[in-house]
Design a protein around this motif. Structure first.
Motif, PDB file in Angstrom:
ATOM      1  N   GLU A  44       0.859  -1.185   0.000  1.00 55.30           N
ATOM      2  CA  GLU A  44       0.000   0.000   0.000  1.00 55.30           C
ATOM      3  C   GLU A  44       0.896   1.237   0.000  1.00 55.30           C
ATOM      4  O   GLU A  44       1.000   1.963   0.993  1.00 55.30           O
ATOM      5  CB  GLU A  44      -0.932  -0.002   1.213  1.00 55.30           C
ATOM      6  N   ASP A  45       1.558   1.471  -1.143  1.00 56.34           N
ATOM      7  CA  ASP A  45       2.452   2.607  -1.257  1.00 56.34           C
ATOM      8  C   ASP A  45       2.024   3.497  -2.428  1.00 56.34           C
ATOM      9  O   ASP A  45       1.102   3.169  -3.177  1.00 56.34           O
ATOM     10  CB  ASP A  45       3.906   2.151  -1.424  1.00 56.34           C
ATOM     11  N   THR A  46       2.696   4.622  -2.594  1.00 60.28           N
ATOM     12  CA  THR A  46       2.312   5.594  -3.618  1.00 60.28           C
ATOM     13  C   THR A  46       2.425   5.016  -5.019  1.00 60.28           C
ATOM     14  O   THR A  46       1.553   5.241  -5.872  1.00 60.28           O
ATOM     15  CB  THR A  46       3.184   6.853  -3.503  1.00 60.28           C
ATOM     16  N   TRP A  78      -0.588   2.593  -5.616  1.00 55.55           N
ATOM     17  CA  TRP A  78      -1.858   3.300  -5.723  1.00 55.55           C
ATOM     18  C   TRP A  78      -1.921   4.127  -7.009  1.00 55.55           C
ATOM     19  O   TRP A  78      -2.971   4.238  -7.648  1.00 55.55           O
ATOM     20  CB  TRP A  78      -2.085   4.217  -4.510  1.00 55.55           C
ATOM     21  N   THR A  79      -0.780   4.700  -7.411  1.00 52.36           N
ATOM     22  CA  THR A  79      -0.746   5.464  -8.663  1.00 52.36           C
ATOM     23  C   THR A  79      -1.062   4.554  -9.844  1.00 52.36           C
ATOM     24  O   THR A  79      -1.836   4.922 -10.740  1.00 52.36           O
ATOM     25  CB  THR A  79       0.633   6.119  -8.844  1.00 52.36           C
ATOM     26  N   GLY A 119      -1.180   8.537   3.321  1.00 55.89           N
ATOM     27  CA  GLY A 119      -0.543   9.544   2.486  1.00 55.89           C
ATOM     28  C   GLY A 119      -0.342   9.081   1.063  1.00 55.89           C
ATOM     29  O   GLY A 119      -0.343   9.896   0.133  1.00 55.89           O
ATOM     30  N   SER A 120      -0.178   7.758   0.878  1.00 55.58           N
ATOM     31  CA  SER A 120       0.028   7.217  -0.463  1.00 55.58           C
ATOM     32  C   SER A 120      -1.203   7.425  -1.337  1.00 55.58           C
ATOM     33  O   SER A 120      -1.088   7.716  -2.535  1.00 55.58           O
ATOM     34  CB  SER A 120       0.374   5.732  -0.383  1.00 55.58           C
ATOM     35  N   ILE A 121      -2.393   7.298  -0.764  1.00 55.00           N
ATOM     36  CA  ILE A 121      -3.625   7.513  -1.518  1.00 55.00           C
ATOM     37  C   ILE A 121      -3.758   8.987  -1.896  1.00 55.00           C
ATOM     38  O   ILE A 121      -4.056   9.334  -3.045  1.00 55.00           O
ATOM     39  CB  ILE A 121      -4.851   7.051  -0.718  1.00 55.00           C
ATOM     40  N   SER A 173      -1.453  11.266  -2.235  1.00 56.07           N
ATOM     41  CA  SER A 173      -0.456  11.635  -3.242  1.00 56.07           C
ATOM     42  C   SER A 173      -0.856  11.145  -4.634  1.00 56.07           C
ATOM     43  O   SER A 173      -0.725  11.866  -5.622  1.00 56.07           O
ATOM     44  CB  SER A 173       0.907  11.061  -2.852  1.00 56.07           C
ATOM     45  N   SER A 174      -1.364   9.915  -4.700  1.00 51.43           N
ATOM     46  CA  SER A 174      -1.745   9.336  -5.989  1.00 51.43           C
ATOM     47  C   SER A 174      -2.947  10.052  -6.595  1.00 51.43           C
ATOM     48  O   SER A 174      -3.008  10.265  -7.806  1.00 51.43           O
ATOM     49  CB  SER A 174      -2.043   7.847  -5.819  1.00 51.43           C
ATOM     50  N   ARG A 200      -3.736  13.214  -6.157  1.00 50.82           N
ATOM     51  CA  ARG A 200      -3.248  14.509  -6.660  1.00 50.82           C
ATOM     52  C   ARG A 200      -2.557  14.350  -8.009  1.00 50.82           C
ATOM     53  O   ARG A 200      -2.631  15.233  -8.866  1.00 50.82           O
ATOM     54  CB  ARG A 200      -2.285  15.142  -5.648  1.00 50.82           C
ATOM     55  N   THR A 201      -1.889  13.223  -8.197  1.00 49.12           N
ATOM     56  CA  THR A 201      -1.151  13.003  -9.439  1.00 49.12           C
ATOM     57  C   THR A 201      -2.069  12.615 -10.593  1.00 49.12           C
ATOM     58  O   THR A 201      -1.964  13.154 -11.697  1.00 49.12           O
ATOM     59  CB  THR A 201      -0.096  11.895  -9.244  1.00 49.12           C
TER      60      THR A 201
END
Length: 209
Positions: free
Chosen positions: A43-45, A48-49, A74-76, A78-79, A81-82
């Motif tokens: 479950e990291d950025t 999730w991206t 935070g990984s969710i 960040s993803s 936003r990207t």
């Protein structure tokens, strides 16, 4: 469907470790509708991206003005936003409540938090926040730092309707608690067959009206 996507993840069990990613929406009858599911390493950025990139490919014409709801990972954030830079990302109020308990909040005082979350008028919200500052000062301070727009309905910058938690996605994850012990292909087939059954039952029901 309402333009709200609720995200959650669950750890795989047994010999085949990893993370199961899930996105659900809610239909006009307030029923849960799984949109996408997948499996990754963690479950990291990065994972999730990748998952949200695949989701966007399927909903390109609906990708504007979306609202996402998830826990505080935070990984969710960040993803989102990207991949969905114009989307609003709201926080799950139940997870915030669990954080309050960790900070020493008392259960009998939690009702005021839910009143603040669900308030429609800013005047009502301000009244509940003052009560929270008096009874739960540490929790109130944390919620202010997070930003009212992330969790309070009357301050929300996106349209989240009545969905203040990520419970819908967690309900689907709860159904997979045994399937998550299976090999990956069997887990995916569990999702496929379950959704196929749900669609069939709903179509049969709708056909009788």
């Amino acid at each position: 469907m309402r333009p709200v996507i609720i995200l959650d993840a669950a750890h795989l069990k047994g010999d085949f470790l990893g993370t199961n990613y899930l996105a659900v929406a809610m239909d006009g009858n307030n029923h849960i509708l799984p949109l996408a599911y997948g499996v990754g390493k963690a479950e990291d950025t990065l994972s999730w991206t990748w998952f949200l990139e695949q989701l966007k490919e399927c909903i390109k014409d609906k990708a504007e003005s979306l609202t996402f709801i998830s826990d505080g990972a935070g990984s969710i954030a960040s993803s989102i936003r990207t991949i969905f830079p114009t989307a609003f990302h709201g926080r799950c109020c139940r997870h915030l409540l669990m954080n309050m308990r960790a900070k020493g909040g008392r259960k009998e005082r939690e009702a005021v938090f839910w009143k603040a979350c669900k308030a429609y008028r800013v005047s009502d919200f301000n009244e509940y926040m003052e009560e929270m500052r008096a009874s739960l000062p540490k929790a109130a301070e944390s919620l202010e730092k997070l930003g009212f727009e992330k969790w309070a309905r009357c301050h929300s910058l996106g349209i989240r309707y009545n969905y203040m938690t990520s419970n819908s996605a967690e309900s689907v994850n709860a159904l997979t608690r045994y399937a998550r012990k299976l090999p990956i292909c069997m887990l995916i087939d569990f999702f496929r067959s379950s959704i196929q059954q749900w669609y069939f039952e709903r179509r049969e029901t709708a056909g009788k009206h």
